[in-house]
Design a protein around this motif. Structure first.
Motif, PDB file in Angstrom:
ATOM      1  N   GLY A  43      -0.386  -8.220  -0.830  1.00 31.20           N
ATOM      2  CA  GLY A  43       0.735  -8.757  -0.076  1.00 31.20           C
ATOM      3  C   GLY A  43       1.126 -10.157  -0.504  1.00 31.20           C
ATOM      4  N   THR A  44       0.142 -10.953  -0.935  1.00 31.57           N
ATOM      5  CA  THR A  44       0.461 -12.310  -1.377  1.00 31.57           C
ATOM      6  C   THR A  44       1.219 -12.323  -2.703  1.00 31.57           C
ATOM      7  OG1 THR A  44      -1.655 -12.574  -2.540  1.00 31.57           O
ATOM      8  CG2 THR A  44      -1.576 -13.247  -0.240  1.00 31.57           C
ATOM      9  N   LEU A  45       1.170 -11.242  -3.448  1.00 29.43           N
ATOM     10  CA  LEU A  45       1.898 -11.168  -4.716  1.00 29.43           C
ATOM     11  C   LEU A  45       3.345 -10.713  -4.527  1.00 29.43           C
ATOM     12  CD1 LEU A  45      -0.810  -9.420  -6.958  1.00 29.43           C
ATOM     13  CD2 LEU A  45      -0.394 -11.862  -6.682  1.00 29.43           C
ATOM     14  N   LEU A  46       3.626 -10.045  -3.417  1.00 30.74           N
ATOM     15  CA  LEU A  46       4.942  -9.431  -3.235  1.00 30.74           C
ATOM     16  C   LEU A  46       6.117 -10.409  -3.250  1.00 30.74           C
ATOM     17  CD1 LEU A  46       4.058  -6.734  -0.544  1.00 30.74           C
ATOM     18  CD2 LEU A  46       4.579  -6.361  -2.960  1.00 30.74           C
ATOM     19  N   PRO A  47       6.026 -11.604  -2.634  1.00 28.97           N
ATOM     20  CA  PRO A  47       7.204 -12.484  -2.675  1.00 28.97           C
ATOM     21  C   PRO A  47       7.599 -12.922  -4.078  1.00 28.97           C
ATOM     22  CG  PRO A  47       5.717 -13.145  -0.918  1.00 28.97           C
ATOM     23  CD  PRO A  47       4.994 -12.131  -1.742  1.00 28.97           C
ATOM     24  N   ASP A  48       6.651 -12.910  -5.017  1.00 30.64           N
ATOM     25  CA  ASP A  48       6.965 -13.335  -6.385  1.00 30.64           C
ATOM     26  C   ASP A  48       7.373 -12.172  -7.278  1.00 30.64           C
ATOM     27  OD1 ASP A  48       6.686 -15.993  -5.966  1.00 30.64           O
ATOM     28  OD2 ASP A  48       4.666 -16.161  -6.776  1.00 30.64           O
ATOM     29  N   VAL A  51      10.165 -13.023  -9.793  1.00 28.22           N
ATOM     30  CA  VAL A  51       9.983 -13.953 -10.907  1.00 28.22           C
ATOM     31  C   VAL A  51      10.127 -13.163 -12.202  1.00 28.22           C
ATOM     32  CG1 VAL A  51       8.423 -15.570 -12.056  1.00 28.22           C
ATOM     33  CG2 VAL A  51       8.453 -15.426  -9.566  1.00 28.22           C
ATOM     34  N   ASP A  52      11.193 -13.376 -12.932  1.00 31.10           N
ATOM     35  CA  ASP A  52      11.489 -12.584 -14.128  1.00 31.10           C
ATOM     36  C   ASP A  52      10.377 -12.699 -15.156  1.00 31.10           C
ATOM     37  OD1 ASP A  52      13.820 -11.940 -12.945  1.00 31.10           O
ATOM     38  OD2 ASP A  52      15.100 -13.226 -14.189  1.00 31.10           O
ATOM     39  N   PRO A  56       3.078 -11.408 -11.447  1.00 30.19           N
ATOM     40  CA  PRO A  56       3.230 -10.622 -10.216  1.00 30.19           C
ATOM     41  C   PRO A  56       4.229  -9.491 -10.363  1.00 30.19           C
ATOM     42  CG  PRO A  56       3.198 -12.958  -9.714  1.00 30.19           C
ATOM     43  CD  PRO A  56       3.274 -12.841 -11.208  1.00 30.19           C
ATOM     44  N   GLN A  57       5.351  -9.755 -11.043  1.00 27.58           N
ATOM     45  CA  GLN A  57       6.354  -8.706 -11.209  1.00 27.58           C
ATOM     46  C   GLN A  57       5.833  -7.552 -12.055  1.00 27.58           C
ATOM     47  OE1 GLN A  57      10.175  -8.977 -13.639  1.00 27.58           O
ATOM     48  NE2 GLN A  57      10.956  -9.323 -11.568  1.00 27.58           N
ATOM     49  N   ARG A  58       5.160  -7.881 -13.162  1.00 25.41           N
ATOM     50  CA  ARG A  58       4.628  -6.811 -14.021  1.00 25.41           C
ATOM     51  C   ARG A  58       3.578  -5.992 -13.282  1.00 25.41           C
ATOM     52  NH1 ARG A  58       4.374 -11.099 -17.799  1.00 25.41           N
ATOM     53  NH2 ARG A  58       2.086 -11.083 -17.676  1.00 25.41           N
TER      54      ARG A  58
END
Length: 234
Positions: A43-48, A51-52, A56-58
């Motif tokens: 859950g802590t990774l979801l807001p990022d 980030v292109d 976190p996105q990958r």
């Protein structure tokens, strides 16, 4: 804003404390408690996720693609009966494998690319309404597609939102420069209910959240579990 390593470190500490506390009190087993810790870190990774090209996105799109592939395969297996091969207790069909692979491919690449083009960092994805969508969205999918207990699914969704909230609070904390006694320009851009610069998206996200609230059953098991926890603490 806090960097990736800081978010993971803080999330790990919060998750460890939460999981240990729940397991020690006997509210859940150690295995279920540790799984909740994993959901909090996720859950802590979801807001990022906006980030292109960021880690976190990958990671998140890889996990989302895998989860969607499993759900697609499961749903296709229920509807189709053409077997490819059989494992103990389950039949895996050609259609299920094809559907899972296709869904994984679509989410991992075209969907991820489109998401990069349509979002900006600290935008709508950094709002509480989207955090609620992540949490209740998981609950809805879990109750529909997984064979887990309802209490387990509700706790996972709630913990996912808690991790999301930890990320936003940590980013806001880093917006305050204690040494120079000043507030940075980024203050207020992390922890917000909606994205004021994207009213259409905020309204759509709110409508989707209300739709989930309407569709989901009343969480009797979760309320009883929380009540028991309050009694133990009291």
């Amino acid at each position: 804003m806090a960097n990736f390593a800081t978010h993971v470190a803080v999330a790990g500490m919060v998750a460890t404390g939460m999981a240990s506390g729940i397991a020690v009190t006997g509210m859940l087993s150690w295995s279920d408690s540790l799984i909740l810790g994993v959901f909090l870190v996720a859950g802590t990774l979801l807001p990022d996720i906006d980030v292109d090209g960021g880690r976190p996105q990958r990671w998140l799109f890889s996990l989302l693609a895998l989860a969607a592939a499993i759900v697609a395969s499961s749903l296709t297996t229920r509807m189709q009966t053409t077997p490819l091969f059989t494992v103990p207790g389950q039949t895996v069909s050609c259609e299920a494998i094809a559907a899972g692979f296709l869904v994984w491919l679509l989410i991992r690449y075209p969907a991820a690319y489109l998401f990069q083009r349509l979002t900006r960092h600290r935008g709508l994805c950094h709002s509480l309404v989207v955090g609620g969508l992540w949490g209740l969205g998981w609950v809805y999918l879990g109750l529909q597609c997984l064979a887990s207990e309802p209490l387990t699914i509700w706790l996972q969704g709630m913990t996912l939102f808690l991790g999301f909230l930890v990320h936003l609070v940590l980013d806001e904390a880093y917006s305050v420069d204690i040494n120079n006694a000043r507030i940075k320009r980024s203050f207020g851009s992390a922890l917000k209910i909606w994205e004021p610069d994207f009213p259409v998206g905020s309204l759509l996200a709110t409508a989707a959240l209300m739709g989930l609230v309407w569709l989901l059953p009343y969480p009797h098991e979760l309320i009883q579990w929380l009540h028991r926890g309050v009694q133990l603490l009291g």
